[in-house]
Structures are given as C-alpha cells and as structure tokens.
Design an enzyme around this catalytic site. Structure first.
Site, mmCIF file in Angstrom:
data_model
loop_
_atom_site.group_PDB
_atom_site.id
_atom_site.type_symbol
_atom_site.label_atom_id
_atom_site.label_comp_id
_atom_site.label_asym_id
_atom_site.label_seq_id
_atom_site.Cartn_x
_atom_site.Cartn_y
_atom_site.Cartn_z
ATOM 1 N N LYS A 218 0.807 -1.219 0.000
ATOM 2 C CA LYS A 218 0.000 0.000 0.000
ATOM 3 C C LYS A 218 0.840 1.269 0.000
ATOM 4 C CE LYS A 218 -4.137 -2.058 2.020
ATOM 5 N NZ LYS A 218 -3.715 -3.434 1.817
ATOM 6 N N LYS B 252 -1.958 2.465 8.968
ATOM 7 C CA LYS B 252 -2.322 1.339 8.108
ATOM 8 C C LYS B 252 -1.099 0.477 7.816
ATOM 9 C CE LYS B 252 -5.349 2.189 4.790
ATOM 10 N NZ LYS B 252 -5.993 2.815 3.594
ATOM 11 N N GLY C 153 -8.492 -6.124 5.367
ATOM 12 C CA GLY C 153 -9.486 -6.598 6.322
ATOM 13 C C GLY C 153 -9.412 -5.940 7.678
ATOM 14 N N GLY C 154 -8.806 -4.741 7.755
ATOM 15 C CA GLY C 154 -8.734 -4.033 9.025
ATOM 16 C C GLY C 154 -7.575 -4.439 9.912
ATOM 17 N N TYR D 248 -7.159 10.744 8.933
ATOM 18 C CA TYR D 248 -8.387 9.978 9.104
ATOM 19 C C TYR D 248 -9.571 10.871 8.773
ATOM 20 C CZ TYR D 248 -11.931 6.983 11.220
ATOM 21 O OH TYR D 248 -13.022 6.181 11.426
ATOM 22 N N HIS E 157 -16.889 5.088 1.353
ATOM 23 C CA HIS E 157 -15.969 4.188 0.655
ATOM 24 C C HIS E 157 -16.593 3.885 -0.707
ATOM 25 C CE1 HIS E 157 -13.436 0.247 0.817
ATOM 26 N NE2 HIS E 157 -13.777 0.522 -0.430
ATOM 27 N N ASN F 208 -7.302 -3.346 -5.392
ATOM 28 C CA ASN F 208 -7.406 -4.794 -5.215
ATOM 29 C C ASN F 208 -7.172 -5.456 -6.564
ATOM 30 O OD1 ASN F 208 -8.187 -5.168 -2.353
ATOM 31 N ND2 ASN F 208 -9.850 -3.825 -2.964
ATOM 32 N N ARG G 168 -7.629 -8.229 -8.117
ATOM 33 C CA ARG G 168 -8.355 -9.495 -8.234
ATOM 34 C C ARG G 168 -9.819 -9.181 -8.482
ATOM 35 N NH1 ARG G 168 -10.993 -9.045 -3.437
ATOM 36 N NH2 ARG G 168 -9.844 -8.181 -1.689
ATOM 37 N N VAL H 34 -15.334 -9.568 -4.011
ATOM 38 C CA VAL H 34 -16.517 -10.256 -3.507
ATOM 39 C C VAL H 34 -17.775 -9.640 -4.110
ATOM 40 C CG1 VAL H 34 -17.874 -10.803 -1.439
ATOM 41 C CG2 VAL H 34 -15.375 -10.854 -1.335
#
Length: 451
Positions: free
Chosen positions: A117, A159, A165-166, A203, A209, A291, A293, A296
């Site tokens: 990232k 981060k 996933g957090g 932040y 999002h 991402n 890929r 979902v």
C-alpha cells in the site's frame, strides 16, 4: 479460446462462480479441496476435483506446490485464484507463469506494486491520482509519524502496508496515543502478513468508501465499469454494497473513473481490478488502494452494466481484447448486495459453524443468489463464514432497497445463526435509505440495528 481447462485455486462461493463462468465458455473446470470440503458444492459441480491436503488452509488452499502439482497432472491451461487465499500473492502469480500456466489475473509486478500500500501511494502520486494526505513512505521512526500527524492534524489512521481486512489498522485521536498505536499496528501486521511496515494517513470522518471496477486487456485497453458504494461496514469489513453510489453524480463518476483508469495504466494492468477511494464530506475523493483481483461484490457491477466480469477475466487472460469500449458501458438501474455470514449478531458476532438443516433462498426476476451451500451443507470453522451473497436489481435505488428487504424476509436458513436480521434492519433504517451511511456510522450505532 486457447484456454480449455482451468484449475480453480479456491473454494466456496467464488469457486462455484468461476465454475459457472468456465462452463458457459465451454471450458473444463478443475476443483481442489481440503478434507473438510470433500462434499462441498464446488467439488460436486466441477468436472474434476482433487484433494490437496487437510482442513487448515496453510496445508491445503495455500499449498502452492500441491496446487501446481495438480494443475500439471490434469494438464490445465490456466489457474484462477478467485479472491482471498493466494489471489493477491505475487509470488504465486509468478510461480504459475513459470510453471507454464496462464494466471487469470495481473502479473506479479502489478500485484507487488499495488499490493504494497505504501508503494501504491507513491505510484499514484506519480500518476497524478489524488491520495489521502499522510506519510510519503513507511514510518521508520516515531518522530516521522509525529511530525506528519502534527502537520495534517488528528485524528490520523495507521495502516499496514501489506494489510487488509482491518488488520494492522489503528485510528489515533491525539499525539499521546500515537507511539503505542504504531507499535501495536506493526505487531499485528507482522503476525498477520509477515510484514510490519506501517504508514500514516489523515483519518477522514463521515467519509464514504467508493470503489471503481476496472477491466484491462493485454493491448493496453482499460475500461471503468462504474462505481460501488461500500460504506456500510463493521470493523472495516463490508456488510452491504450497492451500485451505483447514492453520493456520486455523472461528473464525479467520470473523474473517479478517469483516475481509476490512470491507476491501472500506471502499472500496465491486465485483468479485473478495483480501485478503492475514500470520499470526504466535500465530495473530494482520494485513492486508498487497488485490489488486484475479482472482488466479492463484483456482482452488483455486473448487474447494472449487464456484463460478466469473470468470463471477461478468462477471455483477457487468454489474450483476447476487451469485448467493449468505455462508450459501451452504461449504468442500468440499481443493485444492492448483502453478504450473509454464519455469525450471531446478538452474541458479539460469534461464528456459527455447523450443519444447515434448511436452506430456501428466494427466487424471482431481479434476484441473484451467489452461494456455495444447500440444505445439509456444513459451515466449517476453518474458513470464511460467508454463506451467500444476495443481490437484487431494480429500476431505482428505493425499489432496490425495498426488494432486498422482501428477499431477506423470505430467505429461510436453519441450523446456524446468520446476519440476515441485521442487514434487514440496516436497509429499513432512515440513514441507509437517505444514502447517509458513512464508513463509521454502523460501528457507532450498531446497537440500534441489533434490537
């Protein structure tokens, strides 16, 4: 089509989805499974299926030598990683290519560049894509973090550079807590990803999002397929997704799409990918990550653009050009998706593994259920708890929300606890209906939706 047989290096719903796409392209689908998944749906639906190890993922679905051995034995032409597991593992992509297989996804260089990232932030800066204010590189000394935090102002977000996933993520409200949070985030990142590198961003509160789905071929063509709003989250995990976003207009969609295309071209991307942005209260958007890929939630994009992203993934991996240009992509109607997980919301979202004794999904026009279970299926404690993805499409957002509520009311699952009631309550609430659900809202008001 030079791909005749695909080995699917995954399980669950995404493996079933890929099998469907393969069969529609007249391609043989080869499944792999752990001992815990011997009777799983993806095993039963594939043309061939082979056990690659015991239940723990590290000894089966993450076992690269076993996966390549099976692929060679069955003479597969290509390997599809799905999402999760090895999907964003650059070394796996390289290993597949080195072994003579087509990797259905971007090459290892693109995965490395966007998977780290911190490196991705720098790449986007060079490509003139807006990024959230923060450190230019990884934090090596506490003084670096303190200096940047004082410049951009608290709260700040720590981060993990290899995270997701957090994991390895911390919100810090003041300078007093920064040192401890940096240490904890780095430790968590090391445990989960083997990489303790962390960086810092401003932040953004009350933010949305919003992500852009892209598809690219090996000829340099990149097309954006509109946006998805994934702001309804709990612990940085998406709960409900929709396409398009209720906060994005035509002009902003074009600007975000242009930025996403620039991001993909900056790393010579090929395949399906998602460029994720954070949008602040003033409608300014900033790159978060890419991402590399299939996502979902790709189904909501498919529904509103009338495309098949998984089939297109396979086609471009086989060397075909994209089947459409940017001018061919139009947003048609509204789609909403709920992720149904085997969890008990009333008991701190404890996992609810076990046998599904009854499973009656709703059917009808504009309803799509992407699932890997049926009555008698076992929800294993070893893997992700997702039971099904429920998707609906309607002409307007209000109609799509109302349709999803009716669908959830008629989705009958017994034997395990699920998140259906929580999602129904969110959809019925005024905040979601008005499009005001930001990334923090559900977490801060969760009790209101659990009653």
């Amino acid at each position: 089509m030079k791909i005749k047989k695909v080995l699917i290096a995954n399980r669950g719903e995404i493996a079933v989805r890929i099998i469907k796409a393969c069969h529609e392209l007249d391609i043989k689908a080869v499944a792999v499974y752990s001992t815990a998944d011997k009777m799983a749906m993806h095993v039963l639906q594939a043309d061939e299926a082979y056990c690659i190890g015991p239940a723990p993922a590290a000894k089966s679905y993450l076992n690269v030598p076993a996966l390549l051995t099976v692929a060679k034995a069955v003479q597969a032409d290509a390997i599809h990683p799905g999402y999760g597991f090895l999907a964003e593992n650059a070394d796996f992509a390289d290993a597949c290519t080195s072994a003579g297989f087509i990797f259905i996804g971007p090459d290892g260089n693109a995965i490395r560049c966007m998977g780290d990232k911190s490196q991705a932030r720098m790449t986007m800066l060079h490509a003139a894509v807006p990024v959230v204010p923060g450190t230019a590189d990884l934090i090596h000394y506490i003084e670096e973090g303190e200096l940047v935090a004082s410049q951009i102002g608290y709260p700040v977000l720590i981060k993990a550079t290899a995270g997701g996933g957090g994991k390895g993520m911390r919100v810090v409200e003041n300078e007093r807590d920064l040192k401890k949070a940096l240490h904890e985030a780095a430790q968590e990142a090391t445990r989960n990803f083997g990489n303790g590198g962390v960086y810092l961003e401003k932040y953004l509160t009350h933010a949305h999002h919003v992500e852009i789905q892209i598809m690219a071929d090996s000829f340099g063509n990149v097309v954006a397929l509109g946006e998805r709003d994934c702001s309804t989250q709990r612990r940085h995990q998406k709960v409900i997704e929709e396409a398009p976003s209720p906060i994005i207009d035509t002009v902003m969609r074009r600007k975000m799409s242009d930025a996403a295309v620039a991001a993909a071209k900056a790393v010579q991307y090929c395949g399906a990918g998602t460029v994720e942005f954070i949008v602040d209260e003033n409608k300014h958007f900033y790159f978060m990550e890419m991402n590399t890929r299939i996502q979902v939630e790709h189904g909501v994009s498919e529904m509103v653009t009338n495309t098949d992203l998984v089939q297109t993934q396979i086609r471009v991996a086989a060397g075909e050009p994209l089947p459409w240009s940017q001018e061919d992509i139009h947003i048609d109607g509204w789609s909403v998706e709920c992720r149904i997980n085997a969890e008990d919301p009333s008991n701190k979202f404890m996992p609810s593994p076990g046998k599904i004794t009854a499973y009656v999904p709703p059917q009808g026009e504009g309803i799509r259920i992407d699932s890997c279970v049926q009555a008698g299926s076992e929800i294993s404690p070893f893997y992700d708890s997702m039971v099904a993805k429920v998707l609906v499409k309607a002409p307007t957002r209000a109609q799509a929300i109302q349709k999803m509520i009716r669908v959830l009311d008629n989705f009958h699952i017994e034997g395990i606890q699920t998140t259906i009631s929580l999602q129904r309550n969110i959809l019925a609430g005024e905040v979601f209906r008005e499009g005001k659900m930001d990334t923090n809202y559900l977490e801060e008001h969760l009790d209101e939706y659990l009653s």
